[in-house]
Scaffold this motif. Structure first.
Motif, short mmCIF file in Angstrom:
data_model
loop_
_atom_site.label_atom_id
_atom_site.label_comp_id
_atom_site.label_asym_id
_atom_site.label_seq_id
_atom_site.Cartn_x
_atom_site.Cartn_y
_atom_site.Cartn_z
N ASN A 191 88.76 9.29 13.31
CA ASN A 191 88.15 10.50 13.60
C ASN A 191 87.40 10.61 14.67
OD1 ASN A 191 86.26 9.41 11.99
ND2 ASN A 191 85.73 11.28 10.94
N LEU A 192 87.47 9.82 15.63
CA LEU A 192 86.70 9.97 16.81
C LEU A 192 87.08 10.83 17.94
CD1 LEU A 192 85.94 6.14 17.17
CD2 LEU A 192 84.50 7.78 15.64
N GLY A 193 86.18 11.40 18.79
CA GLY A 193 86.79 12.32 19.90
C GLY A 193 86.40 13.58 19.33
N VAL A 194 87.43 14.61 20.04
CA VAL A 194 87.22 15.98 19.68
C VAL A 194 87.74 16.42 18.25
CG1 VAL A 194 87.69 18.54 20.34
CG2 VAL A 194 87.49 16.43 22.07
N ILE A 195 86.66 16.32 17.35
CA ILE A 195 87.18 16.71 15.74
C ILE A 195 86.77 18.13 15.44
CG2 ILE A 195 87.12 15.71 13.60
CD1 ILE A 195 88.52 14.07 15.53
N THR A 196 87.62 18.70 14.91
CA THR A 196 87.59 20.14 14.44
C THR A 196 87.10 20.16 13.01
OG1 THR A 196 89.76 20.41 13.84
CG2 THR A 196 88.78 20.83 16.06
N ASP A 197 86.68 21.26 12.47
CA ASP A 197 86.36 21.36 11.06
C ASP A 197 87.74 21.27 10.17
OD1 ASP A 197 83.71 21.75 11.61
OD2 ASP A 197 83.80 24.05 11.52
N GLU A 198 88.77 21.74 10.69
CA GLU A 198 89.84 21.58 10.13
C GLU A 198 90.60 20.11 9.96
OE1 GLU A 198 89.85 25.57 12.22
OE2 GLU A 198 89.49 23.56 12.59
N VAL A 199 90.11 19.23 10.82
CA VAL A 199 90.49 17.94 10.80
C VAL A 199 89.75 17.17 9.86
CG1 VAL A 199 90.64 15.72 12.06
CG2 VAL A 199 91.41 17.64 13.25
N GLU A 200 88.30 17.47 9.78
CA GLU A 200 87.58 16.93 8.75
C GLU A 200 87.76 17.31 7.34
OE1 GLU A 200 84.52 14.29 9.27
OE2 GLU A 200 86.59 14.22 10.02
N ALA A 201 88.44 18.71 7.28
CA ALA A 201 88.86 19.22 6.03
C ALA A 201 90.17 18.56 5.50
CB ALA A 201 88.95 20.82 6.10
N LEU A 202 91.02 18.05 6.22
CA LEU A 202 91.94 17.42 5.99
C LEU A 202 91.69 16.18 5.66
CD1 LEU A 202 95.33 17.20 5.78
CD2 LEU A 202 95.17 16.37 8.05
#
Length: 504
Positions: free
Chosen positions: A352-363
């Motif tokens: 999960n490196l780079g441009v990570i959004t809240d939606e990615v972290e939620a998943l």
């Protein structure tokens, strides 16, 4: 979910080293001036012995599939097959599968010809009384792996037949997989197909022996699964309906990333995007088959570019400018539910490196997948930076750097003075030198798993990095030598692991 796997329930530490970066003492290379890369032979076992003495319990590596000319493990021609370059011919010779003359050929003739001669010797061996048990193992392997092996072997043979040209330039009946055409060409290319199957049996046999040895020493193998597959691959050719292709087999859209830390213009990877609606319709069977193979090879798996399961960067197929892409939503929740339903406790780590959004972290958090944190990204002056140790959490996997980073020595030497001072101040103004200062910071982290690149354990500078993203020159070729390993290295690591409760 993933972090409920026993492997994530205690504090551990490991090393990042691709098998090609191992020293190579194979007999066939001794008279050959060509640079040799690591194999699954005795040097791999010596490496396991070394990290076992050090108390490390994880060996992380890059994808182990067959590579193309650029040698990138992330552009493989198969999501299932093993890289035949990793096969130890010395081990095959010891088993009696090939002859000394076959081994000698590797140093004197073209590698494809030498491998074909090795295959001939192998099939002759299977017909002897001494080869009876191996023949049974071989038949079992072909039966168990047919779900990918048949297409891969034919694809590889066709690549030879058409001088390496991409599958979408082949004659239309082969490009579109006409049944009669495939039957006929299998007969014509039988010798090459047999060689490929021999190579894959050799790879998987040697891999399982090495994995068994590692596991007996308490060491888990940590694999890396790229989210995308190469366009010119057996996977895309064999199951074109799962990918966004036009009627001629050309990608309608390709993968990459927008501008980020690694590249001001973004990255154009060129992998065709999935037809996610088609994959979802059959319960993601393509992916479940892929995981089936990876779980035979590894004890835990990193999914590269995890953010692509939430949304992926879609670049037009006819463009080479990554900046022209756009974000498109992916069915990550449905996909991961299918994976964990098929493989409960699936031991995944999300890159999960780079441009990570809240939606990615939620998943990621919905499925309790451990993420990655890299100390080289921590010191930008922002005390809320998630890569700073005081912001780590237990499920994180902590790295000093990854295969895409500079070595820690190289990174530190390239920092401005003010950033170096920040690093020193954060680390209690320690007098310890790099890279050990950062190694100890990783091991001290609350994160349950810490992974250190071998280059850092060897105190190597930036001339020894594995990859520089966005470039195609001199990547993937780094190897270490045994004389770079200090006699006290294992004990030094072991003492640190004991201090931070990471010994098994």
């Amino acid at each position: 979910m993933a972090d409920k796997s026993p492997i994530f329930q205690r504090r551990t530490a490991g090393v990042l080293l691709h098998p090609t970066s191992l020293p190579c003492s194979e007999t066939c290379w001794k008279k050959n001036s060509k640079k040799a890369f690591g194999t699954l032979g005795k040097d791999a076992y010596y490496f396991i012995d070394l990290i076992a003495r050090a108390g490390l319990t994880i060996w992380q590596m890059l994808p182990t599939g067959p590579t193309q000319a650029d040698m990138s493990p992330y552009q493989s021609i198969s999501a299932h097959a093993g890289n035949p370059d990793l096969i130890s011919l010395d081990v095959l010779l010891e088993k009696g599968w090939i002859t000394a003359e076959n081994v000698q050929l590797v140093g004197e003739t073209s590698l494809p010809y030498a491998r074909q001669q090795c295959a001939i010797s192998f099939y002759q061996y299977l017909e002897t009384s001494a080869g009876a048990s191996t023949r049974q193992q071989f038949e079992n392997f072909c039966s168990q792996q047919h779900y990918w092996l048949d297409d891969f072997a034919l694809f590889s043979a066709l690549r030879v037949e058409f001088n390496g040209s991409p599958w979408n330039t082949w004659p239309v009946e082969l490009r579109k997989r006409n049944k009669n055409a495939l039957t006929n060409i299998r007969v014509k290319l039988k010798a090459i197909i047999d060689t490929v199957v021999f190579e894959q049996f050799s790879f998987f046999t040697q891999w399982q022996a090495l994995k068994s040895y590692a596991n007996q020493q308490g060491i888990s193998l940590f694999g890396d699964m790229p989210i995308f597959v190469g366009h010119d691959s057996a996977d895309v050719w064999a199951e074109q309906h799962y990918f966004q292709l036009d009627e001629h087999g050309n990608p309608l859209t390709v993968a990459g990333v927008p501008p980020d830390y690694f590249s001001e213009t973004g990255q154009h990877w060129g992998n065709p995007h999935y037809a996610w609606d088609v994959m979802a319709a059959d319960g993601f069977q393509w992916w479940l088959s892929r995981l089936r193979t990876q779980l035979q090879l590894f004890d835990l798996i990193r999914i590269d570019h995890f953010r692509g399961f939430e949304a992926y960067w879609e670049i037009p197929g006819n463009s080479h400018d990554a900046r022209l892409g756009k974000w498109v939503k992916a069915p990550g929740e449905a996909f991961l539910k299918a994976c964990f339903a098929a493989y409960p406790g699936l031991p995944l780590v999300a890159e999960n490196l780079g441009v990570i959004t809240d939606e990615v972290e939620a998943l990621r958090n919905q499925f309790e997948l451990p993420g990655m944190l890299v100390l080289q990204f921590a010191f930008d002056g922002n005390t809320n930076n998630p890569h700073l140790p005081h912001n780590h959490i237990r499920s994180d996997v902590i790295y000093t750097g990854t295969h895409d980073n500079d070595t820690t020595v190289g990174w530190y030497e390239s920092l401005p003075d003010e950033n170096r001072q920040q690093v020193k101040q954060y680390c209690f103004n320690s007098a310890d030198e790099m890279p050990w200062l950062l190694i100890e910071a990783a091991l001290a982290s609350v994160g349950r798993m810490a992974i250190i690149p071998m280059q850092d354990f060897l105190e190597l500078d930036g001339g020894h990095r594995m990859n520089m993203p966005g470039t195609t020159d001199k990547n993937w070729v780094w190897t270490f030598s045994w004389d770079q390993v200090e006699p006290t290295l294992a004990e030094r690591i072991r003492q640190l692991l004991a201090a931070y409760n990471r010994l098994r």
